[in-house]
Enzyme design. Structure first.
Site, PDB file in Angstrom:
ATOM      1  N   LEU A  73      -4.126  73.021 -22.520  1.00  0.00           N
ATOM      2  CA  LEU A  73      -4.663  73.645 -23.735  1.00  0.00           C
ATOM      3  C   LEU A  73      -5.108  72.547 -24.701  1.00  0.00           C
ATOM      4  O   LEU A  73      -5.465  72.833 -25.833  1.00  0.00           O
ATOM      5  CB  LEU A  73      -3.604  74.552 -24.375  1.00  0.00           C
ATOM      6  CG  LEU A  73      -3.028  75.642 -23.457  1.00  0.00           C
ATOM      7  CD1 LEU A  73      -1.937  76.440 -24.172  1.00  0.00           C
ATOM      8  CD2 LEU A  73      -4.118  76.579 -22.958  1.00  0.00           C
ATOM      9  N   LYS A  74      -5.035  71.313 -24.251  1.00  0.00           N
ATOM     10  CA  LYS A  74      -5.392  70.159 -25.090  1.00  0.00           C
ATOM     11  C   LYS A  74      -4.895  70.384 -26.514  1.00  0.00           C
ATOM     12  O   LYS A  74      -5.654  70.457 -27.483  1.00  0.00           O
ATOM     13  CB  LYS A  74      -6.884  69.886 -25.057  1.00  0.00           C
ATOM     14  CG  LYS A  74      -7.340  69.438 -23.678  1.00  0.00           C
ATOM     15  CD  LYS A  74      -8.711  68.840 -23.656  1.00  0.00           C
ATOM     16  CE  LYS A  74      -9.068  68.371 -22.257  1.00  0.00           C
ATOM     17  NZ  LYS A  74      -9.141  69.462 -21.250  1.00  0.00           N
TER      18      LYS A  74
ATOM     19  N   PRO B  80       3.624  68.622 -35.084  1.00  0.00           N
ATOM     20  CA  PRO B  80       4.617  68.600 -34.001  1.00  0.00           C
ATOM     21  C   PRO B  80       5.387  69.906 -33.790  1.00  0.00           C
ATOM     22  O   PRO B  80       5.587  70.310 -32.642  1.00  0.00           O
ATOM     23  CB  PRO B  80       5.566  67.463 -34.416  1.00  0.00           C
ATOM     24  CG  PRO B  80       4.708  66.555 -35.231  1.00  0.00           C
ATOM     25  CD  PRO B  80       3.740  67.438 -35.953  1.00  0.00           C
TER      26      PRO B  80
ATOM     27  N   GLY C 138     -12.054  70.396 -10.350  1.00  0.00           N
ATOM     28  CA  GLY C 138     -12.385  71.799 -10.547  1.00  0.00           C
ATOM     29  C   GLY C 138     -13.477  72.247  -9.600  1.00  0.00           C
ATOM     30  O   GLY C 138     -13.232  72.594  -8.440  1.00  0.00           O
TER      31      GLY C 138
HETATM   32  P1  BMP Z   1     -14.653  69.758 -12.966  1.00  0.00           P
HETATM   33  O1  BMP Z   1     -13.970  69.025 -11.804  1.00  0.00           O
HETATM   34  O2  BMP Z   1     -15.177  71.091 -12.567  1.00  0.00           O
HETATM   35  O3  BMP Z   1     -15.627  68.899 -13.670  1.00  0.00           O
HETATM   36  O4  BMP Z   1     -13.480  70.120 -14.009  1.00  0.00           O
HETATM   37  C1  BMP Z   1     -12.792  69.128 -14.680  1.00  0.00           C
HETATM   38  C2  BMP Z   1     -11.541  69.666 -15.326  1.00  0.00           C
HETATM   39  O5  BMP Z   1     -10.871  68.585 -15.967  1.00  0.00           O
HETATM   40  C3  BMP Z   1     -11.781  70.715 -16.395  1.00  0.00           C
HETATM   41  O6  BMP Z   1     -10.688  71.623 -16.340  1.00  0.00           O
HETATM   42  C4  BMP Z   1     -11.741  69.946 -17.697  1.00  0.00           C
HETATM   43  O7  BMP Z   1     -11.213  70.706 -18.771  1.00  0.00           O
HETATM   44  C5  BMP Z   1     -10.768  68.828 -17.367  1.00  0.00           C
HETATM   45  N1  BMP Z   1     -11.003  67.560 -18.116  1.00  0.00           N
HETATM   46  C6  BMP Z   1     -12.208  66.881 -18.014  1.00  0.00           C
HETATM   47  O8  BMP Z   1     -13.117  67.277 -17.292  1.00  0.00           O
HETATM   48  N2  BMP Z   1     -12.354  65.717 -18.724  1.00  0.00           N
HETATM   49  C7  BMP Z   1     -11.405  65.219 -19.546  1.00  0.00           C
HETATM   50  O9  BMP Z   1     -11.590  64.173 -20.140  1.00  0.00           O
HETATM   51  C8  BMP Z   1     -10.183  65.915 -19.655  1.00  0.00           C
HETATM   52  C9  BMP Z   1     -10.005  67.093 -18.926  1.00  0.00           C
HETATM   53  O10 BMP Z   1      -8.863  67.744 -19.008  1.00  0.00           O
END
Ligand code: BMP
Length: 197
Positions: A55-56, A61, A173
Site C-alpha cells: 500500500l506504499k 507512525p 507483475g
Molecule cells: P509490473 O511487473 O507489471 O511492471 O509490476 C510491477 C509491480 O511492482 C507493481 O505492483 C508496482 O506497484 C510495483 N513497483 C514498481 O513497479 N516500482 C517500484 O518502484 C515499486 C513498486 O512497488
C-alpha cells in the site's frame, strides 16, 4: 523457495486463479486488488502463499502501525512503507522500506543516503531494472536486510539480473500475469541472502 514475488495487479478472479496455479510462491497484493476485492482478498490470497501487501504507506507512525497490524492479522507477512518517511518509519519484522523506485522520482537524489539510515526492518525495495543499484546496496548493507526488486519484464529488467546483482526476490507483475508459465524462469535462481520473503 523460488525467489519470485508475483504482483497480482489484476481482477479478483484472475488473481485467485493465478495464485492457485502458482501455489507456494509469494504474492504481492496492492491497491488495485484491494479496491477490487476488499481487504479480505489478503487472507484469500494468503491461502496459496506468502503475501506482501503493497500500500506504499506514507503517514504518521501511529497510523502506519495500525495499518500494519491489520494487514498482518489478515495473514500477510509484510507491508511496504515509503522510505521518505525516514526517520519516522516504523521498525519491525513486517516492514519493507521503499528506497528507490523503478520510475524516476526524488528518491533518485537521496536513495543512497536513505540506504545508510535504514535499520531494524525486514528489508528494502529497490529497482530491479537498475541492477547496478541493487549491487551497490548489497555491498553496503551486506546480508542484514532482504532486498526485493520490482521492474522486471514489462519495465525492462531481465529475469534473474537483479538476483544475480544481490537481490533476494524479484517482484514481477505483467510479465507473469500474461503467461504464468514464465514463473518457471525463476525456479533455478538462488536468493543472495534470504530464502524467505
Ligand atoms: P509490473 O511487473 O507489471 O511492471 O509490476 C510491477 C509491480 O511492482 C507493481 O505492483 C508496482 O506497484 C510495483 N513497483 C514498481 O513497479 N516500482 C517500484 O518502484 C515499486 C513498486 O512497488
Amino acid at each position: 523457495m523460488t525467489p519470485l514475488v508475483v504482483a497480482l495487479d489484476t481482477n479478483v478472479l484472475r488473481a485467485l486463479d493465478v495464485a492457485k496455479l502458482l501455489k507456494g510462491l509469494t504474492f504481492k497484493v496492492g491497491w488495485d486488488l484491494v479496491f477490487e476485492g476488499g481487504a479480505s482478498i489478503i487472507s484469500e490470497i494468503a491461502r496459496y502463499g506468502n503475501v506482501i501487501v503493497d500500500l506504499k504507506l506514507a503517514d504518521v507512525p501511529h497510523i502506519v502501525e495500525r495499518i500494519i497490524e491489520k494487514v498482518v492479522s489478515r495473514g500477510a507477512c509484510c507491508v511496504i512503507v515509503h522510505g521518505f518517511l525516514h526517520p519516522s518509519i516504523p521498525k519491525g519484522e513486517h516492514v519493507y522500506v521503499l528506497v528507490k523506485m523503478t520510475a524516476p522520482t526524488l528518491y533518485d537524489e537521496v536513495w543512497d543516503r536513505l540506504l545508510e539510515k535504514i535499520e531494524g526492518v525486514r528489508g528494502i525495495v529497490l529497482p530491479g531494472n537498475q541492477p547496478h543499484v541493487v549491487a551497490y546496496a548489497r555491498r553496503r548493507i551486506g546480508c542484514r536486510y532482504r532486498i526485493i526488486t520490482p521492474g522486471i519484464g514489462a519495465q525492462g529488467g531481465r529475469p534473474g539480473d537483479a538476483i544475480n546483482a544481490g537481490a533476494d526476490f524479484e517482484i514481477v507483475g505483467r510479465y507473469v500475469l500474461d503467461d504464468p508459465s514464465r514463473a518457471a524462469q525463476w525456479a533455478q535462481l538462488k536468493p543472495a541472502c534470504f530464502d524467505t520473503p
